[in-house]
Design a protein around this motif. Structure first.
Motif, short mmCIF file in Angstrom:
data_model
loop_
_atom_site.label_atom_id
_atom_site.label_comp_id
_atom_site.label_asym_id
_atom_site.label_seq_id
_atom_site.Cartn_x
_atom_site.Cartn_y
_atom_site.Cartn_z
N HIS A 52 14.68 -18.63 17.60
CA HIS A 52 13.64 -18.33 18.59
C HIS A 52 13.38 -19.55 19.48
O HIS A 52 13.11 -20.65 18.99
CB HIS A 52 12.35 -17.93 17.89
N PRO A 53 13.45 -19.39 20.81
CA PRO A 53 13.33 -20.55 21.72
C PRO A 53 12.05 -21.35 21.55
O PRO A 53 12.08 -22.59 21.53
CB PRO A 53 13.40 -19.90 23.11
N ALA A 54 10.92 -20.67 21.40
CA ALA A 54 9.65 -21.40 21.29
C ALA A 54 9.58 -22.19 19.99
O ALA A 54 9.08 -23.33 19.96
CB ALA A 54 8.48 -20.43 21.38
N LEU A 55 10.10 -21.60 18.91
CA LEU A 55 10.08 -22.31 17.63
C LEU A 55 11.10 -23.45 17.63
O LEU A 55 10.84 -24.52 17.04
CB LEU A 55 10.37 -21.33 16.49
N GLY A 91 4.72 -35.12 7.11
CA GLY A 91 4.71 -35.18 8.57
C GLY A 91 4.41 -33.86 9.26
O GLY A 91 4.16 -33.84 10.48
N PHE A 92 4.40 -32.78 8.51
CA PHE A 92 4.07 -31.49 9.12
C PHE A 92 2.65 -31.48 9.69
O PHE A 92 2.32 -30.67 10.55
CB PHE A 92 4.24 -30.35 8.11
N ARG A 93 1.81 -32.39 9.20
CA ARG A 93 0.44 -32.46 9.75
C ARG A 93 0.46 -32.81 11.23
O ARG A 93 -0.42 -32.41 11.99
CB ARG A 93 -0.38 -33.50 8.98
N GLU A 145 -3.24 -26.90 18.00
CA GLU A 145 -2.63 -26.39 19.23
C GLU A 145 -1.31 -25.68 18.93
O GLU A 145 -1.02 -24.61 19.50
CB GLU A 145 -2.39 -27.54 20.21
N ALA A 146 -0.50 -26.26 18.04
CA ALA A 146 0.77 -25.63 17.68
C ALA A 146 0.54 -24.32 16.93
O ALA A 146 1.26 -23.34 17.16
CB ALA A 146 1.60 -26.59 16.82
N MET A 147 -0.46 -24.29 16.06
CA MET A 147 -0.76 -23.05 15.34
C MET A 147 -1.18 -21.95 16.31
O MET A 147 -0.83 -20.77 16.14
CB MET A 147 -1.85 -23.29 14.30
#
Length: 285
Positions: free
Chosen positions: A194-197, A250-252, A258-260
């Motif tokens: 998926h492009p956005a992901l 680092g996922f934090r 905003e990403a969510m």
């Protein structure tokens, strides 16, 4: 967690793997499922045909659990699920003698099979051979029907859940009544491509270098952030090794508020698998 099932026909292989591993039984969490292929094929929104999975009623479910215990070579199973909400006794669409004709979705036999099968699991949990019980791919309506008939809710709902099928209402229901959601589907090729992901995964240089395919890992971590447990693919040792990175600290910095919110906008409410659109639309009686 070892996730297997009657449909996969690999419980005996899991048994041998456990024996060869030398790992103590109490250190393993084994999940299995009752379910077998339904007759017929269903058209999908992707212009393909797909098979469905059926469960039996009370007696057939008790027999399935007994077979799973024997195949796995264990005295108890940690989690046992009813694989789909469709019942084997439902009538076929005409022409009934055509092997491609699917089962009727409006047949009350589906509901009868679910209630009988759920009653069997409730009893078997009380006997001790099942530690926890649940369902897979059921709707809120179907869960509430089973609970009304037995007084018992599933402890687990296993369902397709990923950034393209987020199921917020069903997740909210499960959280409200105390059902743990197990999410599958985060490694589907439509997710990984998926492009956005892809853009979100590439936006963090450390994540992009963490594993060869960071989007699937990102989607799994999104499921965790959304309150679900995850069922990642693990057919190869390298997948298992990569999946461990889902707990990367680092996922934090990647899954910010905003990403969510960006990911929330990707929800197409569309299944990526076989005839699973029947669950999304709650089409099964």
């Amino acid at each position: 967690l070892i996730d297997t099932g009657q449909l996969y026909a690999n419980e005996h292989i899991v048994r041998e793997g456990i024996r060869l591993s030398g790992v103590h039984r109490e250190a393993l969490f084994i999940a299995s499922k009752a379910g077998e292929w339904c007759p017929g094929w269903y058209p999908t929104p992707r212009s393909t045909l797909a098979r469905a999975v059926c469960i039996g009623g009370y007696e057939r479910t008790r027999a399935a659990v007994s077979a799973s215990l024997a195949n796995l070579g264990v005295e108890y199973i940690d989690l046992y699920l009813l694989h789909w909400p469709m019942g084997l006794g439902a009538a076929r669409e005409p022409p009934e003698d055509d092997e491609r004709s699917p089962m009727r979705l409006d047949d009350p036999a589906h509901r009868d099979a679910r209630l009988g099968a759920w009653r069997a699991l409730v009893e078997l949990r009380a006997s001790g051979v099942l530690r926890a019980i649940g369902v897979a791919n059921w709707s809120q309506r179907q869960i509430e029907e089973a609970a009304a008939a037995t007084g018992e809710l599933p402890q687990v709902l296993q369902m397709e859940m990923h950034p393209l099928l987020q199921r917020p209402q069903l997740r909210a229901f499960c959280e409200r009544v105390g059902i743990l959601v197990q999410a599958y589907g985060n490694h589907h090729e439509n997710i990984r491509g998926h492009p956005a992901l892809l853009q979100l995964a590439k936006s963090n240089a450390h994540l992009a270098q963490l594993v060869p395919e960071p989007v699937g890992l990102l989607a799994m971590r999104w499921s965790l952030h959304s309150g679900a447990a995850i069922l990642p693919r693990s057919r190869k040792p390298q997948y298992i090794e990569a999946n461990k990175r889902v707990f990367w600290a680092g996922f934090r910095q990647v899954l910010t508020p905003e990403a969510m919110e960006q990911i929330a906008q990707l929800d197409a409410n569309t299944s990526l698998y076989g005839a699973h659109h029947l669950f999304v639309s709650d089409s099964i009686q």
